[in-house]
Write a protein that holds these residues in place. Sequence first.
Motif, PDB file in Angstrom:
ATOM      1  N   ALA A   1       0.848  -1.191   0.000  1.00 11.30           N
ATOM      2  CA  ALA A   1       0.000   0.000   0.000  1.00 11.30           C
ATOM      3  C   ALA A   1       0.885   1.242   0.000  1.00 11.30           C
ATOM      4  O   ALA A   1       2.079   1.176   0.312  1.00 11.30           O
ATOM      5  N   LEU A   2       0.283   2.353  -0.359  1.00 11.35           N
ATOM      6  CA  LEU A   2       0.930   3.658  -0.239  1.00 11.35           C
ATOM      7  C   LEU A   2       0.544   4.255   1.107  1.00 11.35           C
ATOM      8  O   LEU A   2      -0.604   4.125   1.546  1.00 11.35           O
ATOM      9  N   TRP A   3       1.482   4.918   1.754  1.00  9.75           N
ATOM     10  CA  TRP A   3       1.232   5.558   3.047  1.00  9.75           C
ATOM     11  C   TRP A   3       1.373   7.059   2.854  1.00  9.75           C
ATOM     12  O   TRP A   3       2.436   7.546   2.496  1.00  9.75           O
TER      13      TRP A   3
ATOM     14  N   ASP B   1       5.138  11.067   1.199  1.00 12.82           N
ATOM     15  CA  ASP B   1       4.501   9.755   1.069  1.00 12.82           C
ATOM     16  C   ASP B   1       5.533   8.633   1.107  1.00 12.82           C
ATOM     17  O   ASP B   1       6.644   8.770   0.591  1.00 12.82           O
ATOM     18  N   LYS B   2       5.131   7.530   1.702  1.00 16.08           N
ATOM     19  CA  LYS B   2       5.994   6.363   1.827  1.00 16.08           C
ATOM     20  C   LYS B   2       5.225   5.136   1.347  1.00 16.08           C
ATOM     21  O   LYS B   2       4.165   5.261   0.729  1.00 16.08           O
ATOM     22  N   LEU B   3       5.744   3.975   1.661  1.00 16.08           N
ATOM     23  CA  LEU B   3       5.109   2.720   1.276  1.00 16.08           C
ATOM     24  C   LEU B   3       4.895   1.849   2.505  1.00 16.08           C
ATOM     25  O   LEU B   3       5.582   2.007   3.519  1.00 16.08           O
ATOM     26  N   VAL B   4       3.948   0.939   2.398  1.00 18.46           N
ATOM     27  CA  VAL B   4       3.700  -0.041   3.453  1.00 18.46           C
ATOM     28  C   VAL B   4       3.966  -1.421   2.856  1.00 18.46           C
ATOM     29  O   VAL B   4       3.458  -1.742   1.772  1.00 18.46           O
ATOM     30  N   ASN B   5       4.778  -2.227   3.543  1.00 21.23           N
ATOM     31  CA  ASN B   5       5.056  -3.564   3.018  1.00 21.23           C
ATOM     32  C   ASN B   5       3.988  -4.553   3.475  1.00 21.23           C
ATOM     33  O   ASN B   5       3.048  -4.204   4.193  1.00 21.23           O
TER      34      ASN B   5
ATOM     35  N   ALA C   1      -4.152   6.252   4.998  1.00 23.97           N
ATOM     36  CA  ALA C   1      -3.845   7.522   5.663  1.00 23.97           C
ATOM     37  C   ALA C   1      -4.386   7.455   7.083  1.00 23.97           C
ATOM     38  O   ALA C   1      -5.592   7.280   7.292  1.00 23.97           O
ATOM     39  N   GLY C   2      -3.508   7.578   8.063  1.00 20.06           N
ATOM     40  CA  GLY C   2      -3.947   7.497   9.447  1.00 20.06           C
ATOM     41  C   GLY C   2      -2.850   7.941  10.393  1.00 20.06           C
ATOM     42  O   GLY C   2      -1.779   8.390   9.971  1.00 20.06           O
ATOM     43  N   PRO C   3      -3.092   7.810  11.687  1.00 18.38           N
ATOM     44  CA  PRO C   3      -2.093   8.203  12.685  1.00 18.38           C
ATOM     45  C   PRO C   3      -0.812   7.380  12.559  1.00 18.38           C
ATOM     46  O   PRO C   3      -0.819   6.274  12.021  1.00 18.38           O
TER      47      PRO C   3
ATOM     48  N   GLN D   1       2.095   4.899  13.422  1.00 16.33           N
ATOM     49  CA  GLN D   1       2.099   3.568  14.024  1.00 16.33           C
ATOM     50  C   GLN D   1       0.809   2.785  13.781  1.00 16.33           C
ATOM     51  O   GLN D   1       0.601   1.744  14.419  1.00 16.33           O
ATOM     52  N   SER D   2      -0.055   3.265  12.884  1.00 19.15           N
ATOM     53  CA  SER D   2      -1.313   2.546  12.648  1.00 19.15           C
ATOM     54  C   SER D   2      -1.309   1.798  11.319  1.00 19.15           C
ATOM     55  O   SER D   2      -2.331   1.227  10.935  1.00 19.15           O
ATOM     56  N   ALA D   3      -0.200   1.788  10.611  1.00 15.22           N
ATOM     57  CA  ALA D   3      -0.162   1.204   9.269  1.00 15.22           C
ATOM     58  C   ALA D   3      -0.525  -0.278   9.277  1.00 15.22           C
ATOM     59  O   ALA D   3      -1.271  -0.744   8.413  1.00 15.22           O
ATOM     60  N   ALA D   4      -0.008  -1.023  10.241  1.00 13.37           N
ATOM     61  CA  ALA D   4      -0.289  -2.465  10.279  1.00 13.37           C
ATOM     62  C   ALA D   4      -1.775  -2.728  10.490  1.00 13.37           C
ATOM     63  O   ALA D   4      -2.378  -3.581   9.818  1.00 13.37           O
ATOM     64  N   ALA D   5      -2.393  -1.992  11.422  1.00 13.43           N
ATOM     65  CA  ALA D   5      -3.826  -2.167  11.684  1.00 13.43           C
ATOM     66  C   ALA D   5      -4.655  -1.739  10.483  1.00 13.43           C
ATOM     67  O   ALA D   5      -5.676  -2.368  10.161  1.00 13.43           O
ATOM     68  N   MET D   6      -4.215  -0.702   9.781  1.00  9.72           N
ATOM     69  CA  MET D   6      -4.962  -0.220   8.620  1.00  9.72           C
ATOM     70  C   MET D   6      -4.863  -1.203   7.460  1.00  9.72           C
ATOM     71  O   MET D   6      -5.847  -1.447   6.753  1.00  9.72           O
ATOM     72  N   LEU D   7      -3.688  -1.777   7.262  1.00  8.88           N
ATOM     73  CA  LEU D   7      -3.538  -2.761   6.189  1.00  8.88           C
ATOM     74  C   LEU D   7      -4.411  -3.982   6.475  1.00  8.88           C
ATOM     75  O   LEU D   7      -5.056  -4.518   5.562  1.00  8.88           O
ATOM     76  N   GLN D   8      -4.450  -4.401   7.735  1.00  7.19           N
ATOM     77  CA  GLN D   8      -5.292  -5.533   8.101  1.00  7.19           C
ATOM     78  C   GLN D   8      -6.770  -5.209   7.893  1.00  7.19           C
ATOM     79  O   GLN D   8      -7.539  -6.045   7.405  1.00  7.19           O
ATOM     80  N   MET D   9      -7.191  -3.999   8.239  1.00  7.07           N
ATOM     81  CA  MET D   9      -8.580  -3.595   8.023  1.00  7.07           C
ATOM     82  C   MET D   9      -8.907  -3.579   6.536  1.00  7.07           C
ATOM     83  O   MET D   9      -9.980  -4.043   6.119  1.00  7.07           O
ATOM     84  N   TRP D  10      -7.997  -3.060   5.724  1.00 11.91           N
ATOM     85  CA  TRP D  10      -8.219  -3.045   4.266  1.00 11.91           C
ATOM     86  C   TRP D  10      -8.404  -4.464   3.740  1.00 11.91           C
ATOM     87  O   TRP D  10      -9.298  -4.716   2.929  1.00 11.91           O
ATOM     88  N   ARG D  11      -7.578  -5.382   4.207  1.00 15.99           N
ATOM     89  CA  ARG D  11      -7.694  -6.776   3.767  1.00 15.99           C
ATOM     90  C   ARG D  11      -9.029  -7.375   4.199  1.00 15.99           C
ATOM     91  O   ARG D  11      -9.639  -8.158   3.461  1.00 15.99           O
ATOM     92  N   SER D  12      -9.492  -7.021   5.399  1.00 11.88           N
ATOM     93  CA  SER D  12     -10.734  -7.589   5.912  1.00 11.88           C
ATOM     94  C   SER D  12     -11.955  -7.013   5.212  1.00 11.88           C
ATOM     95  O   SER D  12     -12.972  -7.709   5.065  1.00 11.88           O
ATOM     96  N   LEU D  13     -11.883  -5.762   4.781  1.00 13.28           N
ATOM     97  CA  LEU D  13     -13.016  -5.114   4.113  1.00 13.28           C
ATOM     98  C   LEU D  13     -13.104  -5.472   2.630  1.00 13.28           C
ATOM     99  O   LEU D  13     -14.185  -5.411   2.040  1.00 13.28           O
ATOM    100  N   SER D  14     -11.995  -5.832   2.034  1.00 13.43           N
ATOM    101  CA  SER D  14     -11.942  -6.024   0.584  1.00 13.43           C
ATOM    102  C   SER D  14     -12.898  -7.095   0.053  1.00 13.43           C
ATOM    103  O   SER D  14     -13.502  -6.902  -1.007  1.00 13.43           O
ATOM    104  N   PRO D  15     -13.084  -8.243   0.726  1.00 15.07           N
ATOM    105  CA  PRO D  15     -14.015  -9.242   0.179  1.00 15.07           C
ATOM    106  C   PRO D  15     -15.428  -8.704  -0.015  1.00 15.07           C
ATOM    107  O   PRO D  15     -16.076  -9.006  -1.025  1.00 15.07           O
ATOM    108  N   ALA D  16     -15.924  -7.909   0.942  1.00 16.22           N
ATOM    109  CA  ALA D  16     -17.268  -7.342   0.794  1.00 16.22           C
ATOM    110  C   ALA D  16     -17.305  -6.336  -0.348  1.00 16.22           C
ATOM    111  O   ALA D  16     -18.286  -6.260  -1.098  1.00 16.22           O
ATOM    112  N   ALA D  17     -16.233  -5.557  -0.515  1.00 19.14           N
ATOM    113  CA  ALA D  17     -16.182  -4.595  -1.612  1.00 19.14           C
ATOM    114  C   ALA D  17     -16.164  -5.306  -2.956  1.00 19.14           C
ATOM    115  O   ALA D  17     -16.782  -4.845  -3.929  1.00 19.14           O
ATOM    116  N   GLU D  18     -15.489  -6.437  -3.007  1.00 13.12           N
ATOM    117  CA  GLU D  18     -15.425  -7.190  -4.259  1.00 13.12           C
ATOM    118  C   GLU D  18     -16.796  -7.721  -4.665  1.00 13.12           C
ATOM    119  O   GLU D  18     -17.088  -7.868  -5.851  1.00 13.12           O
ATOM    120  N   LYS D  19     -17.658  -7.993  -3.685  1.00 14.62           N
ATOM    121  CA  LYS D  19     -19.017  -8.433  -4.003  1.00 14.62           C
ATOM    122  C   LYS D  19     -19.815  -7.328  -4.688  1.00 14.62           C
ATOM    123  O   LYS D  19     -20.801  -7.593  -5.386  1.00 14.62           O
TER     124      LYS D  19
END
Length: 270
Positions: free
Chosen positions: A124-126, A133-137, A159-161, A163-181
């Motif tokens: 992801a882009l951070w 701007d940076k990157l998230v692995n 985009a967030g506070p 030290q929140s990048a890991a939690a945000m990436l996990q949230m994005w992964r969890s939300l993506s299946p519903a978005a794909e529907k």
Amino acid sequence: MRHGTALHRTPAAELPVDVRLLNASASVLFGLALALFAALLLLWLSRQPVFAIRAIRVEGDLTRNSVSTIRANALPQLAGNFFTLDLVRGQRAFESVPWVRHAIVRRVWPNRLAVQLQEHKAAALWTVEDGSDKLVNTEGEVFEANLGDVEDETLPVLAGPAQSAAAMLQMWRSLSPAAEKLGEGIDRLDLSGRGSWRATLGSGAVIELGRGSEAEVVERFGRFAQSITQVTATYRSPLLSADLRHADGYAVKLRGVTTQSPGKPVNRKR
């Protein structure tokens, strides 16, 4: 009858105290001299040209960097020979190369180094307010690299506070299946300082997800994804935005239509 004189060695315990101390001191001094000689010999050997680092073998993930690029960036930071090289400092030197996440540096007798590398894999882009701007692995770690090196134009923006990048990436992964529907992807995910989530879909629709645990937010978005297609089909209008922060439903805005809950129009724009 012949008489002889017998010589007897005096036991150490019977020697005078000063003699025993002298013998002990001599033994200690001899040991120290031997140790000093061995140290000087090792020091002399370690400085011989035969032990200068002659080759560096680089192994591992080299998708983003070539061996020559890695050597050019890391070698100026290395100092010493096979014996004197600081491996921790060497590790840091290789990890300072762009895209390198982790490095393991080993000595290989008598004058070589073996380096095992692991590169970052961009997930992801951070983005931050100051524009740096940076990157998230894939591990949820923020790292710096040339954004022009990223060929994948589908990376989501987070985009967030701090030290929140890991939690945000996990949230994005969890939300993506519903978005794909919905036939969508989540192009951007925002997290406010107060813990409120917002998702921007590939179509540009903005979804206010509200606050709560990951499970609560994902469940809320899942319910929305299951019913919103009926709303857009009924009004034959694409989704512009939705607010899921209501306890008993959600408010949506379609192109030309605003509704507070599925099937209950509030205001029709003309």
